[in-house]
Design a protein around this motif. Structure first.
Motif, short mmCIF file in Angstrom:
data_model
loop_
_atom_site.label_atom_id
_atom_site.label_comp_id
_atom_site.label_asym_id
_atom_site.label_seq_id
_atom_site.Cartn_x
_atom_site.Cartn_y
_atom_site.Cartn_z
N LEU A 19 -38.21 36.21 -85.21
CA LEU A 19 -39.24 35.19 -85.02
C LEU A 19 -38.99 34.37 -83.76
CD1 LEU A 19 -39.71 33.99 -88.69
CD2 LEU A 19 -41.26 35.39 -87.35
N ILE A 20 -37.74 34.02 -83.54
CA ILE A 20 -37.40 33.25 -82.35
C ILE A 20 -37.67 34.08 -81.09
CG2 ILE A 20 -35.47 32.21 -81.08
CD1 ILE A 20 -34.35 31.37 -83.84
N GLY A 21 -37.37 35.36 -81.14
CA GLY A 21 -37.66 36.23 -80.01
C GLY A 21 -39.15 36.32 -79.74
N LEU A 22 -39.94 36.44 -80.80
CA LEU A 22 -41.40 36.47 -80.63
C LEU A 22 -41.92 35.17 -80.04
CD1 LEU A 22 -42.47 38.28 -83.92
CD2 LEU A 22 -42.54 39.19 -81.59
N LEU A 23 -41.35 34.06 -80.49
CA LEU A 23 -41.77 32.77 -79.94
C LEU A 23 -41.40 32.67 -78.46
CD1 LEU A 23 -40.89 30.31 -82.82
CD2 LEU A 23 -43.15 30.93 -82.00
N ASN A 24 -40.23 33.17 -78.10
CA ASN A 24 -39.84 33.13 -76.69
C ASN A 24 -40.79 33.98 -75.84
OD1 ASN A 24 -37.69 31.37 -76.97
ND2 ASN A 24 -36.24 33.00 -77.38
N ASP A 25 -41.21 35.12 -76.37
CA ASP A 25 -42.19 35.95 -75.65
C ASP A 25 -43.51 35.21 -75.48
OD1 ASP A 25 -40.41 38.00 -75.37
OD2 ASP A 25 -41.16 39.14 -77.10
N ALA A 26 -43.91 34.49 -76.52
CA ALA A 26 -45.19 33.76 -76.45
C ALA A 26 -45.13 32.65 -75.41
CB ALA A 26 -45.52 33.17 -77.82
N ILE A 27 -44.00 31.98 -75.31
CA ILE A 27 -43.91 30.89 -74.33
C ILE A 27 -43.85 31.45 -72.91
CG2 ILE A 27 -41.41 30.56 -74.24
CD1 ILE A 27 -42.01 27.55 -74.28
N GLU A 28 -43.28 32.63 -72.73
CA GLU A 28 -43.26 33.23 -71.40
C GLU A 28 -44.65 33.67 -70.97
OE1 GLU A 28 -38.71 35.00 -71.42
OE2 GLU A 28 -40.41 36.35 -71.66
N GLU A 29 -45.48 34.10 -71.93
CA GLU A 29 -46.81 34.59 -71.59
C GLU A 29 -47.71 33.47 -71.08
OE1 GLU A 29 -48.44 36.64 -74.91
OE2 GLU A 29 -46.96 38.25 -74.80
#
Length: 119
Positions: free
Chosen positions: A4-14
């Motif tokens: 989940l934290i990895g997915l959130l990090n991807d979302a913030i990079e996008e």
């Protein structure tokens, strides 16, 4: 949790938007607290204290509040008492009734009313 934290990090990079990142993080944490913790775990004071103290620089908060007022994002129906206390502490005078946008809309509506009455 790591996924989940990895997915959130991807979302913030996008979209490079810290606010959306924090909102998503809060939603996920609330879901974890509601559905994956046992009732006795939710009552642990060490995990969920009644009061959380947060330090914020008054000048930065004042700038952010003034920006929100200017962009008409400050007047929401959530946390009204807390927002009023914050305005008092920061010594910001804000009366949503005196908002320039509302006055401009009122003037335009008056013009339309006069036009309709004349017809």
């Amino acid at each position: 949790m790591n996924l989940l934290i990895g997915l959130l990090n991807d979302a913030i990079e996008e979209d490079n938007n810290r606010v959306s990142y924090l909102m998503q993080k809060a939603e996920i944490l609330a879901e974890i607290e509601l559905f994956y913790l046992l009732p006795h775990q939710r009552r642990w004071q060490t995990w969920f204290p009644e009061v959380i103290h947060y330090y914020a620089d008054a000048d930065k908060v004042r700038e952010e509040v003034q920006r929100l007022i200017k962009e008409d994002e400050w007047d929401t129906k959530e946390f009204t008492e807390m927002r009023n206390n914050l305005l008092k502490e920061l010594k910001i005078k804000h009366n949503p009734i005196d908002n320039e946008v509302i006055l401009e809309q009122l003037k335009s509506h008056e013009k339309l009313l006069k036009e309709l009455c004349s017809k």
